[in-house]
Write an enzyme that holds these catalytic residues in place. Structure first.
Site, PDB file in Angstrom:
ATOM      1  N   THR A  70       0.827  -1.214   0.000  1.00  0.00           N
ATOM      2  CA  THR A  70       0.000   0.000   0.000  1.00  0.00           C
ATOM      3  C   THR A  70       0.852   1.250   0.000  1.00  0.00           C
ATOM      4  O   THR A  70       0.624   2.179  -0.787  1.00  0.00           O
ATOM      5  CB  THR A  70      -0.954  -0.002   1.213  1.00  0.00           C
ATOM      6  OG1 THR A  70      -1.915  -1.049   1.047  1.00  0.00           O
ATOM      7  CG2 THR A  70      -1.683   1.333   1.338  1.00  0.00           C
ATOM      8  N   ASN A 149      -5.241  -9.452  -7.549  1.00  0.00           N
ATOM      9  CA  ASN A 149      -5.214 -10.091  -6.232  1.00  0.00           C
ATOM     10  C   ASN A 149      -6.460 -10.924  -5.922  1.00  0.00           C
ATOM     11  O   ASN A 149      -6.440 -11.741  -5.009  1.00  0.00           O
ATOM     12  CB  ASN A 149      -5.042  -9.027  -5.139  1.00  0.00           C
ATOM     13  CG  ASN A 149      -6.005  -7.874  -5.292  1.00  0.00           C
ATOM     14  OD1 ASN A 149      -5.988  -7.160  -6.297  1.00  0.00           O
ATOM     15  ND2 ASN A 149      -6.862  -7.673  -4.308  1.00  0.00           N
ATOM     16  N   GLN A 178       1.315  -9.328  -6.008  1.00  0.00           N
ATOM     17  CA  GLN A 178       0.832 -10.714  -6.089  1.00  0.00           C
ATOM     18  C   GLN A 178       1.665 -11.571  -7.035  1.00  0.00           C
ATOM     19  O   GLN A 178       1.587 -12.801  -6.987  1.00  0.00           O
ATOM     20  CB  GLN A 178      -0.635 -10.741  -6.537  1.00  0.00           C
ATOM     21  CG  GLN A 178      -1.621 -10.330  -5.464  1.00  0.00           C
ATOM     22  CD  GLN A 178      -1.660 -11.284  -4.281  1.00  0.00           C
ATOM     23  OE1 GLN A 178      -1.280 -12.450  -4.384  1.00  0.00           O
ATOM     24  NE2 GLN A 178      -2.112 -10.792  -3.142  1.00  0.00           N
ATOM     25  N   GLY A 199       6.741  -7.672   1.395  1.00  0.00           N
ATOM     26  CA  GLY A 199       7.428  -8.805   1.998  1.00  0.00           C
ATOM     27  C   GLY A 199       6.537  -9.919   2.501  1.00  0.00           C
ATOM     28  O   GLY A 199       6.877 -11.106   2.380  1.00  0.00           O
ATOM     29  N   HIS A 200       5.386  -9.590   3.048  1.00  0.00           N
ATOM     30  CA  HIS A 200       4.567 -10.636   3.657  1.00  0.00           C
ATOM     31  C   HIS A 200       3.818 -11.478   2.627  1.00  0.00           C
ATOM     32  O   HIS A 200       3.133 -12.435   2.981  1.00  0.00           O
ATOM     33  CB  HIS A 200       3.604 -10.056   4.702  1.00  0.00           C
ATOM     34  CG  HIS A 200       2.428  -9.323   4.152  1.00  0.00           C
ATOM     35  ND1 HIS A 200       1.146  -9.833   4.207  1.00  0.00           N
ATOM     36  CD2 HIS A 200       2.327  -8.115   3.549  1.00  0.00           C
ATOM     37  CE1 HIS A 200       0.307  -8.955   3.665  1.00  0.00           C
ATOM     38  NE2 HIS A 200       1.004  -7.922   3.257  1.00  0.00           N
ATOM     39  N   THR A 236      12.730   6.280  10.556  1.00  0.00           N
ATOM     40  CA  THR A 236      13.689   5.251  10.944  1.00  0.00           C
ATOM     41  C   THR A 236      13.354   3.915  10.297  1.00  0.00           C
ATOM     42  O   THR A 236      12.211   3.455  10.362  1.00  0.00           O
ATOM     43  CB  THR A 236      13.709   5.082  12.477  1.00  0.00           C
ATOM     44  OG1 THR A 236      14.026   6.341  13.081  1.00  0.00           O
ATOM     45  CG2 THR A 236      14.736   4.049  12.898  1.00  0.00           C
ATOM     46  N   CYS A 323      -8.037  -6.629   1.998  1.00  0.00           N
ATOM     47  CA  CYS A 323      -8.337  -5.220   2.275  1.00  0.00           C
ATOM     48  C   CYS A 323      -9.834  -4.934   2.286  1.00  0.00           C
ATOM     49  O   CYS A 323     -10.277  -3.956   2.879  1.00  0.00           O
ATOM     50  CB  CYS A 323      -7.659  -4.331   1.237  1.00  0.00           C
ATOM     51  SG  CYS A 323      -5.855  -4.366   1.323  1.00  0.00           S
TER      52      CYS A 323
END
Length: 380
Positions: A70, A149, A178, A199-200, A236, A323
């Site tokens: 996102t 997706n 995807q 990443g997930h 950070t 989502c």
């Protein structure tokens, strides 16, 4: 437990969790700090950036770390729109983009931008000619989702990129969230300027992602503050997340050919079963679709009720994308694919990973058959 909701999120590799924990506990310094602990954290980020760049066949400076798909999509789209608004305010996309793109464009429209939403055919595909015909003198961006997706349709992003190479004023963004790890794509060959990954979706940790930004391309930052990530994404850095994501990507891509082959077999096994069920309508296209997603409808049923019935078998699937899965309305994607209302309101998505087994797919098929045979699905 049989987990078949991998398009929502994947289970992190044990090695990824190990990397995350080690970095979080031993290298917890702020990468911007000048002391040794900060320098060690900065070194780990640099190493992860180089590793990901190598895996994606790009330059390390072209990798910008984000919190996920996102954020990456918003930086790419809005960063381009804001930076090049004096050149033009016309953008081209498809009608079946992920919500983070679709809603972002709605926001840009409210601020004076002109968005062309290319319609898809009944299989959820667009053509290169559609994009070509939509280009205008004031077009500044084309943004295309690689793998949808919800239904898994694959767009001809490489061919679109080759065509756009003839229009140097138009930037090209691809949502690869995807597709990564399941449908190979060369950034260079497809002539992509911006590309988003999360990443997930490939067994990394949640809250991690990266955005490819072609070298020399300047975007307007959405977050201002520090000079992190080439001054494009202040804040950070998530060091343990970044390091563990690089490891997840390496582990995913080193076995990609075998994984894709196994996923294709599982997908075909499931599609064959569903095609024999008269109560079921298959929404995933037979051709040009990803190997890990199968979307189908059971007209006349409430999909959320069906999801909970599967839970009684310890099987986990989803309705629409994660989502919007809690939204009981019809699927926007299926509506755009010209499906009937009874189909758009009763869709179920099964999404697999390299960890999914044939035995698990068979168990899902048996559970679905039992549920529909007993007619225990709550009707609309």
């Amino acid at each position: 437990m049989i987990y078949l909701d991998n398009s929502a999120t994947t289970r992190p590799y044990p090695e990824v969790i190990e990397s995350f924990t080690k970095v979080a506990t031993q290298y917890f310094g702020n990468p911007s700090s000048v002391h040794a602990l900060g320098s060690e954290a900065e070194r780990l980020i640099m190493q992860a950036r180089e590793n990901i760049a190598t895996l994606m066949s790009v330059h390390p400076r072209e990798i910008i770390f984000t919190s996920g798909g996102t954020e990456g999509n918003n930086i790419a789209v809005k960063g381009t729109a804001l930076k090049y608004r004096k050149r033009g305010k016309h953008i081209i996309t498809t009608s079946i983009e992920h919500a983070s793109i679709h809603e972002g464009f709605k926001q840009l429209e409210a601020n004076g931008y002109d968005i062309t939403y290319l319609p898809v055919n009944e299989d959820g595909h667009i053509t290169v000619d559609q994009v070509k015909e939509a280009i205008r003198k004031d077009t500044i961006l084309v943004s295309i989702i690689h793998v949808n997706n919800e239904v898994g349709s694959i767009q001809p992003v490489k061919e679109i990129g080759e065509m756009l190479a003839q229009h140097s004023q138009v930037l090209y963004h691809v949502d690869y969230v995807q597709g990564i790890g399941k449908v190979p794509l060369s950034i260079r060959e497809a002539k992509i300027d911006l590309l988003t990954a999360s990443g997930h979706k490939f067994h990394g940790m949640k809250g991690t992602g990266f955005l490819y930004v072609r070298k020399g391309l300047i975007l307007e930052p959405l977050f201002t503050g520090g000079s992190q990530e080439s001054q494009l994404r202040a804040g950070t850095e998530n060091v343990p997340g970044i390091v563990s994501m690089a490891r997840a990507l390496r582990m995913t891509l080193e076995n990609i050919e075998q994984n894709i082959s196994e996923l294709e077999k599982l997908k075909q096994r499931l599609m064959n079963f569903l095609s024999q069920m008269t109560e079921v309508v298959i929404n995933t296209p037979v051709h040009d679709s990803a190997p890990h997603i199968v979307n189908f409808s059971v007209p006349g049923t409430k999909p959320e009720a069906l999801v909970h019935l599967f839970e009684e078998y310890n099987i986990y699937v989803s309705t629409k994308s994660a989502c919007s899965s809690k939204d009981a309305s019809a699927s926007r994607i299926l509506i755009e694919m010209q499906k009937e209302e009874k189909v758009t309101k009763s869709a179920i998505r099964v999404s697999m990973s390299a960890h999914t087994s044939e035995k698990e797919i068979d168990a899902f098929c048996l559970a679905l058959k039992e549920i529909l045979t007993k007619k225990i699905v709550i009707k609309r």
